[in-house]
Scaffold this active site. Structure first.
Site, PDB file in Angstrom:
ATOM      1  N   GLU A  96       0.805  -1.214   0.000  1.00  0.00           N
ATOM      2  CA  GLU A  96       0.000   0.000   0.000  1.00  0.00           C
ATOM      3  C   GLU A  96       0.840   1.266   0.000  1.00  0.00           C
ATOM      4  O   GLU A  96       2.002   1.284   0.407  1.00  0.00           O
ATOM      5  CB  GLU A  96      -0.963  -0.001   1.181  1.00  0.00           C
ATOM      6  N   SER A 218      12.704   5.528  14.089  1.00  0.00           N
ATOM      7  CA  SER A 218      11.538   5.184  14.900  1.00  0.00           C
ATOM      8  C   SER A 218      12.043   4.802  16.282  1.00  0.00           C
ATOM      9  O   SER A 218      12.623   3.741  16.463  1.00  0.00           O
ATOM     10  CB  SER A 218      10.786   4.011  14.271  1.00  0.00           C
ATOM     11  N   CYS A 337       0.474   2.301   8.518  1.00  0.00           N
ATOM     12  CA  CYS A 337       1.091   1.308   7.659  1.00  0.00           C
ATOM     13  C   CYS A 337       0.581  -0.102   7.875  1.00  0.00           C
ATOM     14  O   CYS A 337       0.415  -0.564   8.981  1.00  0.00           O
ATOM     15  CB  CYS A 337       2.614   1.362   7.792  1.00  0.00           C
TER      16      CYS A 337
HETATM   17  N1  SAH Z   1      10.363   0.149   9.188  1.00  0.00           N
HETATM   18  C1  SAH Z   1      10.489   1.576   9.182  1.00  0.00           C
HETATM   19  C2  SAH Z   1       9.473   2.303   8.328  1.00  0.00           C
HETATM   20  C3  SAH Z   1       8.040   1.840   8.338  1.00  0.00           C
HETATM   21  S1  SAH Z   1       6.959   2.235   9.650  1.00  0.00           S
HETATM   22  C4  SAH Z   1      10.483   2.116  10.578  1.00  0.00           C
HETATM   23  O1  SAH Z   1      10.326   1.345  11.512  1.00  0.00           O
HETATM   24  O2  SAH Z   1      10.702   3.305  10.757  1.00  0.00           O
HETATM   25  C5  SAH Z   1       6.688   3.966   9.617  1.00  0.00           C
HETATM   26  C6  SAH Z   1       6.423   4.515  11.014  1.00  0.00           C
HETATM   27  O3  SAH Z   1       5.104   4.169  11.492  1.00  0.00           O
HETATM   28  C7  SAH Z   1       7.385   3.997  12.049  1.00  0.00           C
HETATM   29  O4  SAH Z   1       7.796   5.052  12.873  1.00  0.00           O
HETATM   30  C8  SAH Z   1       6.543   3.001  12.795  1.00  0.00           C
HETATM   31  O5  SAH Z   1       7.079   2.714  14.049  1.00  0.00           O
HETATM   32  C9  SAH Z   1       5.214   3.710  12.820  1.00  0.00           C
HETATM   33  N2  SAH Z   1       4.062   2.884  13.166  1.00  0.00           N
HETATM   34  C10 SAH Z   1       3.861   1.577  12.931  1.00  0.00           C
HETATM   35  N3  SAH Z   1       2.668   1.178  13.424  1.00  0.00           N
HETATM   36  C11 SAH Z   1       2.104   2.265  13.974  1.00  0.00           C
HETATM   37  C12 SAH Z   1       0.875   2.503  14.632  1.00  0.00           C
HETATM   38  N4  SAH Z   1      -0.003   1.530  14.845  1.00  0.00           N
HETATM   39  N5  SAH Z   1       0.623   3.765  15.064  1.00  0.00           N
HETATM   40  C13 SAH Z   1       1.516   4.762  14.858  1.00  0.00           C
HETATM   41  N6  SAH Z   1       2.688   4.603  14.240  1.00  0.00           N
HETATM   42  C14 SAH Z   1       2.981   3.360  13.808  1.00  0.00           C
END
Ligand code: SAH
Length: 349
Positions: A96, A218, A337
């Site tokens: 997506e 993150s 995501c």
């Molecule tokens: N793998 C990479 C990029 C993808 S996730 C990473 O970890 O940075 C993109 C961002 O969304 C990351 O900061 C991740 O921790 C966050 N994320 C994932 N699930 C989430 C959720 N349920 N609520 C808020 N942020 C979330």
């Protein structure tokens, strides 16, 4: 060179490589330029390259893999115009992409893998693990086809969709080269952010590339107990090691890192954690982006409430930290995501 079904994946080639491949086939170099221009406009079928002779189009279709992603699902937020696409890839897998409208420009949030092997406890992408890496061409398609389907011109890219970009390092670097190429889509590196859960072993490789993109980490917790609970990537690495790598990245590249911090009720939102976070990020002159957690049905975590986020923000500000609370875009279309892909998988089960 990457091959798919025994054919060279044409969308993953740089213009230089495309020129070389055409030379090997005995084709004139201006033909490679024409084809690269078509590909950069999102063309997904040689038959549509109408300024090429028919015989050449057929020859190219024999030698190269060319595929256009199909829209499997499309959602548009009634609240803020955020658009979300679920694409079907050539092998039936789905990823997506989200298009968000910010005041500084339209931003596309792209996936870098089908699934993810990092297993963060709050994230929908981790459910089901990693299926495969995306090719450079597939990542480029996310940009080009989002633009085509949404009718919005994209100026900014964030690698914050499904997947861990540093686990697909070579393909992501190639994608950046393609999307940034002056003869390609030509999106400035300064308008691109790459987000990682902290694959520290790759930070040096990234430093060496000396890209002008923004590195986003993150973080989600400033202490090892909480971070290791939330993010398996922290286990065996640790927050101290993460910050010393970030310090080195900042020193070598001169670029400020941005930290993502999803606010989770009762887990990472205490005043003590805010104080510790401030102490850790201060030497980096870093930016902290607080995001109210997006609820994921399969996960037990809940977002912090507004007053807790406010208190947390104030502690950071009092300590001189540059902090923003991310506006929640597209929450009516599940724009975080992995949720759309996950939803489609559940419907299919
Ligand atoms: N793998 C990479 C990029 C993808 S996730 C990473 O970890 O940075 C993109 C961002 O969304 C990351 O900061 C991740 O921790 C966050 N994320 C994932 N699930 C989430 C959720 N349920 N609520 C808020 N942020 C979330």
């Amino acid at each position: 060179m990457r091959t798919i079904n025994d054919k060279t994946d044409i969308k993953s080639l740089t213009p230089e490589e495309l020129g070389e491949a055409f030379r090997e086939l005995g084709l004139a170099s201006y033909r490679a330029k024409q084809v690269f221009a078509w590909l950069s406009r999102g063309c997904g079928d040689f038959a549509e390259m109408t300024d090429l002779p028919k015989a050449l189009r057929e020859q190219l279709a024999e030698s190269f893999h060319l595929y256009a992603p199909a829209v499997m699902r499309r959602l548009e937020s009634a609240e803020d115009g955020t658009q979300k696409f679920l694409w079907k890839l050539h092998d039936g897998n789905a990823v997506e992409t989200v298009v968000m409208r910010y005041h500084y420009g339209n931003t596309v949030c792209i996936s870098s893998q089908v699934g993810c092997r990092q297993g963060c406890a709050f994230c929908a992408s981790a459910i089901g693990g990693l299926v495969r890496d995306l090719t450079p061409g597939e990542m480029l398609d996310e940009v080009l086809y989002s633009e085509k389907e949404s009718g919005l011109e994209i100026s900014h890219i964030v690698l914050m969709g499904i997947g861990e970009p540093l686990d697909n390092f070579d393909n992501v670097m190639r994608f950046l080269e393609l999307v940034n190429h002056p003869r390609g889509r030509n999106i400035s590196m300064r308008h691109i952010s790459l987000s990682t859960c902290g694959i520290l072993e790759r930070f040096e490789d990234l430093e060496k590339r000396d890209l002008q993109l923004t590195l986003s980490v993150s973080l989600h917790a400033p202490d090892d107990a909480t971070r290791s609970r939330l993010m398996p990537a922290n286990r065996g690495r640790g927050v101290d090691a993460l910050f010393s790598k970030c310090q080195e990245y900042f020193r070598v590249t001169g670029r400020r890192i941005s930290f993502e911090y999803a606010m989770i009720a009762g887990v990472n939102d205490s005043p003590e954690q805010a104080e510790l976070l401030a102490r850790r990020v201060k030497p980096l002159a870093a930016h902290v982006n607080l995001i109210p957690l997006n609820h994921v049905d399969e996960r037990s975590f809940e977002p912090s409430d507004e007053s807790t986020i406010k208190r947390f923000t104030e502690i950071l500000q009092k300590n001189g930290v540059n902090v923003t609370v991310r506006r929640k875009l597209g929450s009516d279309v599940n724009a975080s995501c992995g949720q759309l892909r996950r939803g489609a998988a559940m419907e299919a089960e």
